[in-house]
Design an enzyme around this catalytic site. Structure first.
Site, PDB file in Angstrom:
ATOM      1  N   THR A  41       0.834  -1.204   0.000  1.00 39.25           N
ATOM      2  CA  THR A  41       0.000   0.000   0.000  1.00 39.25           C
ATOM      3  C   THR A  41       0.865   1.250   0.000  1.00 39.25           C
ATOM      4  O   THR A  41       0.562   2.237  -0.686  1.00 39.25           O
ATOM      5  CB  THR A  41      -0.932  -0.001   1.219  1.00 39.25           C
ATOM      6  OG1 THR A  41      -1.775  -1.151   1.163  1.00 39.25           O
ATOM      7  CG2 THR A  41      -1.786   1.258   1.252  1.00 39.25           C
ATOM      8  N   HIS A  44       1.983   1.891  -3.447  1.00 37.45           N
ATOM      9  CA  HIS A  44       0.918   2.529  -4.236  1.00 37.45           C
ATOM     10  C   HIS A  44       0.877   4.033  -3.955  1.00 37.45           C
ATOM     11  O   HIS A  44       0.732   4.849  -4.879  1.00 37.45           O
ATOM     12  CB  HIS A  44      -0.432   1.905  -3.900  1.00 37.45           C
ATOM     13  CG  HIS A  44      -0.656   0.567  -4.526  1.00 37.45           C
ATOM     14  ND1 HIS A  44      -0.846   0.400  -5.886  1.00 37.45           N
ATOM     15  CD2 HIS A  44      -0.721  -0.670  -3.983  1.00 37.45           C
ATOM     16  CE1 HIS A  44      -1.019  -0.884  -6.149  1.00 37.45           C
ATOM     17  NE2 HIS A  44      -0.941  -1.554  -5.014  1.00 37.45           N
TER      18      HIS A  44
END
Length: 345
Positions: A41, A44
């Site tokens: 994450t 990202h």
């Protein structure tokens, strides 16, 4: 305080030295972070992809995988004391929706993510509700405690179904996928096959105990199944890749009555042959985060009963060298990357 901040709406994450120390509410705990780990994450968010642009307010202190020690507790907190070694559940839930009130907090409709929607743990200090704090036993090393968040994703997914004596397919050899493979072997699965197209990570899957690690761009999965003596297909599928082609292949090789847990998130709509699901009578389960806190108890129990995850931590850096950590994560040639706050210059 020092912290890694998503400071601009563009690719990158920046070290800042003047971030305000978060305030401690009456029901909160302040944790002094000793080690952090980089999550997919976080990558990202670093890349500032479409999901990040829609989800993450800027500026934001990022990060949600960590271990540390209690620095301060709120006036109403009785369960924790300064100095205790802890980690924390990264999903902060409302406590009042139907699922929360029924003890299913992992299904809260109003979940807020640490390091995504509220200040995170790539910082000298992080503050979370006391209900989210988890005490770490002395026999679990810091590097492993720092990755309890993704280890929890792997645990929740892998233990969604009975694995004893079953043949298990894991699609996706990222860190969570290879930890899921290790868990499956630990709890008694027969054959655990991991598929990917990244040879570095497939080698990691082998070191984590996979029966076979298959590069599906080079090998025939059905031929591997035959070599293992599998005649009817996989009993359990764990989809960790977020890749539509991998998911479709998983459905093709599942046994009738098989069970599939999905943690990987597809980048967009993907065509699926639903006749595979219907005519085989497959069960599908979506997985998000960790069950609070049954998953955490099971993580500790497995580690204390011999589960070895040490191979999944492949790189370690000082927090001051965070850029090297993100670079190696983005290269695809790593397992988990741990950043050490104690080694800061």
């Amino acid at each position: 305080m020092k912290a890694l901040v998503k400071a601009k709406r563009e690719e990158g994450i920046w070290m800042q030295h003047d971030v305000p120390v978060p305030e401690v509410g009456v029901h909160d705990v302040m944790i002094k972070v000793t080690k952090s780990a980089i999550c997919g994450t976080d990558v990202h968010i670093y890349n500032w992809d479409e999901w990040s642009q829609k989800t993450v307010p800027v500026p934001m202190v990022v990060g949600h995988e960590y271990v540390g020690r209690v620095e301060k507790v709120g006036a109403e907190v009785e369960a924790f004391r300064p100095g205790e070694r802890v980690s924390g559940e990264g999903h902060v839930t409302c406590g009042f929706c139907r699922n929360c009130r029924a003890g299913r907090r992992h299904l809260c409709r109003h979940t807020v993510g640490v390091g995504v929607n509220r200040p995170g743990s790539f910082a000298e200090y992080v503050v979370i509700p006391a209900d989210n704090v988890y005490r770490i036993p002395d026999d679990i090393p810091d590097d492993i405690a720092a990755i309890f968040d993704p280890f929890g994703n792997a645990t929740h997914t892998a233990l969604s179904f009975d694995l004893v004596g079953e043949d298990v397919l894991v699609t996706g050899a990222g860190p969570i996928g290879v930890m899921a493979a290790a868990i499956a072997r630990h709890v008694g699965a027969r054959h655990v096959v991991v598929t990917d197209v990244n040879d570095y990570r497939l080698d990691l899957a082998r070191r984590m105990g996979a029966s076979r690690a298959v590069n599906v761009a080079k090998e025939d999965l059905r031929a591997v199944m035959s070599e293992l003596g599998m005649r009817e297909g996989f009993d359990v599928g764990l989809e960790m890749s977020g890749n539509g082609r991998a998911f479709r292949q998983l459905l093709e090789v599942m046994n009738h009555g098989g069970k599939v847990a999905l943690l990987g998130i597809m980048a967009g709509p993907e065509p699926v042959d639903w006749s595979q699901v219907v005519f085989k009578g497959l069960q599908l389960k979506g997985v998000y985060g960790r069950e609070m806190y049954e998953t955490w108890y099971k993580m500790v129990a497995m580690l204390q009963s011999g589960l070895d995850l040490s191979a999944v931590v492949t790189h370690r850096f000082s927090i001051d060298d965070f850029q090297q950590g993100f670079d190696v994560m983005r290269s695809g040639r790593s397992g988990k990357v741990v950043l050490d706050w104690g080694a800061a210059r």
